[in-house]
Scaffold this active site. Structure first.
Site, mmCIF file in Angstrom:
data_model
loop_
_atom_site.group_PDB
_atom_site.id
_atom_site.type_symbol
_atom_site.label_atom_id
_atom_site.label_comp_id
_atom_site.label_asym_id
_atom_site.label_seq_id
_atom_site.Cartn_x
_atom_site.Cartn_y
_atom_site.Cartn_z
ATOM 1 N N ARG A 67 0.829 -1.205 0.000
ATOM 2 C CA ARG A 67 0.000 0.000 0.000
ATOM 3 C C ARG A 67 0.867 1.261 0.000
ATOM 4 O O ARG A 67 0.597 2.225 -0.720
ATOM 5 C CB ARG A 67 -0.921 0.032 1.223
ATOM 6 C CG ARG A 67 -2.053 -0.989 1.182
ATOM 7 C CD ARG A 67 -3.020 -0.747 2.327
ATOM 8 N NE ARG A 67 -3.768 0.482 2.127
ATOM 9 C CZ ARG A 67 -4.397 1.146 3.086
ATOM 10 N NH1 ARG A 67 -4.334 0.708 4.340
ATOM 11 N NH2 ARG A 67 -5.076 2.238 2.835
ATOM 12 N N HIS A 116 -7.035 9.042 11.484
ATOM 13 C CA HIS A 116 -6.774 7.617 11.282
ATOM 14 C C HIS A 116 -5.290 7.296 11.148
ATOM 15 O O HIS A 116 -4.930 6.201 10.744
ATOM 16 C CB HIS A 116 -7.539 7.107 10.051
ATOM 17 C CG HIS A 116 -9.019 7.084 10.260
ATOM 18 N ND1 HIS A 116 -9.923 6.902 9.224
ATOM 19 C CD2 HIS A 116 -9.769 7.209 11.384
ATOM 20 C CE1 HIS A 116 -11.152 6.924 9.701
ATOM 21 N NE2 HIS A 116 -11.086 7.116 11.005
ATOM 22 N N CYS A 154 13.475 -0.523 22.267
ATOM 23 C CA CYS A 154 13.160 -1.660 23.145
ATOM 24 C C CYS A 154 13.179 -3.004 22.439
ATOM 25 O O CYS A 154 13.049 -4.043 23.079
ATOM 26 C CB CYS A 154 11.807 -1.442 23.826
ATOM 27 S SG CYS A 154 10.380 -1.580 22.713
ATOM 28 N N SER A 193 -18.166 9.756 3.484
ATOM 29 C CA SER A 193 -19.500 9.148 3.530
ATOM 30 C C SER A 193 -20.329 9.702 4.678
ATOM 31 O O SER A 193 -21.551 9.670 4.651
ATOM 32 C CB SER A 193 -19.383 7.630 3.685
ATOM 33 O OG SER A 193 -18.802 7.314 4.945
#
Length: 251
Positions: A67, A116, A154, A193
């Site tokens: 992507r 997002h 880490c 939407s």
């Protein structure tokens, strides 16, 4: 309708924009559900979950690298640039986006809230480490790597810094978006939407606090019933016409 929208925008004192996938469609960014080819045997929704990552992080990272490689070839379109120009003019105070493609930032928008996340960022699954692959200049190197990325602090696995299905939106970003909506006297809603909550509350908050809602969308959406002006056209066409009129109105 363009004239009415332009007058509202030019007279506004605190306008914001709320954008979805529709604004990036004309930049060639493929929609999430539009992927096919290699991934046609998978449901993307099944790869974009914490459960999928725990089960097979190699597969999830392969999907997201794919992507990234597709999306990085896209460029901001004239609608992205128009919003950045409105910000430079002092009319638009912020852009709140549901997109992860980074095109608003590339277009020059400064006050950007990414509800997002951002597909070009990684974050650690254990600590607070984050890396923006564009800013670090490691995107090409990262896409070529075969091993799973691990945190330099880490050693834990890194994951895409995006909101997956079943995950809450980042609290800080959502709170900031809601506060902006409460202050706004106008919101430009472009290419969404309007049915994905809690993000879809943003235009409703503006409306409930007395602000105006201008919607730009080729089709009716969940926002259309509360829109003061509905421009049924593409983001690029609408923003080009709006900008030409706004520039005249503000002198």
């Amino acid at each position: 309708m363009i004239e009415e929208a332009a007058k509202l925008l030019a007279r506004s004192r605190f306008a914001i924009a709320f954008t979805g996938a529709g604004i990036s469609a004309e930049s060639g960014v493929p929609t999430f559900r539009g992927f096919n080819g290699l991934w046609k045997k998978y449901r993307p929704e099944e790869l974009a979950t914490p459960e999928a990552f725990r089960k097979d992080p190699y597969l999830v990272w392969e999907f997201y690298k794919w992507r990234m490689d597709l999306i990085r070839k896209a460029r901001p379109n004239r609608a992205h640039h128009a919003l950045a120009e409105l910000e430079r003019m002092g009319i638009l105070k912020a852009v709140i986006t549901q997109n992860v493609d980074d095109l608003h930032r590339e277009a020059g928008t400064k006050n950007l809230i990414e509800l997002h996340g951002n597909i070009f960022r990684m974050k650690c699954t254990s600590c607070d480490y984050r890396e923006d692959l564009k800013e670090s200049g490691r995107l090409d190197e990262f896409l070529a790597e075969k091993s799973l990325p691990r945190c330099p602090n880490c050693g834990s696995l890194l994951r895409p810094d995006v909101v997956w299905f079943g995950e809450p939106l980042p609290r800080k970003a959502l709170d900031e978006a809601f506060k902006l909506a409460e202050r706004a006297d106008l919101v430009l809603v472009i290419g969404t939407s309007g049915i994905v909550y809690p993000a879809a509350y943003i235009p409703q908050i503006v409306k409930e606090t007395g602000g105006k809602v201008i919607e730009i969308n080729p089709d009716e959406s969940g926002i259309t019933p509360i829109a003061d002006v509905f421009l049924r056209c593409s983001a690029v066409e609408a923003m080009e016409k709006l900008m030409s009129r706004v520039e005249v109105l503000v002198g």
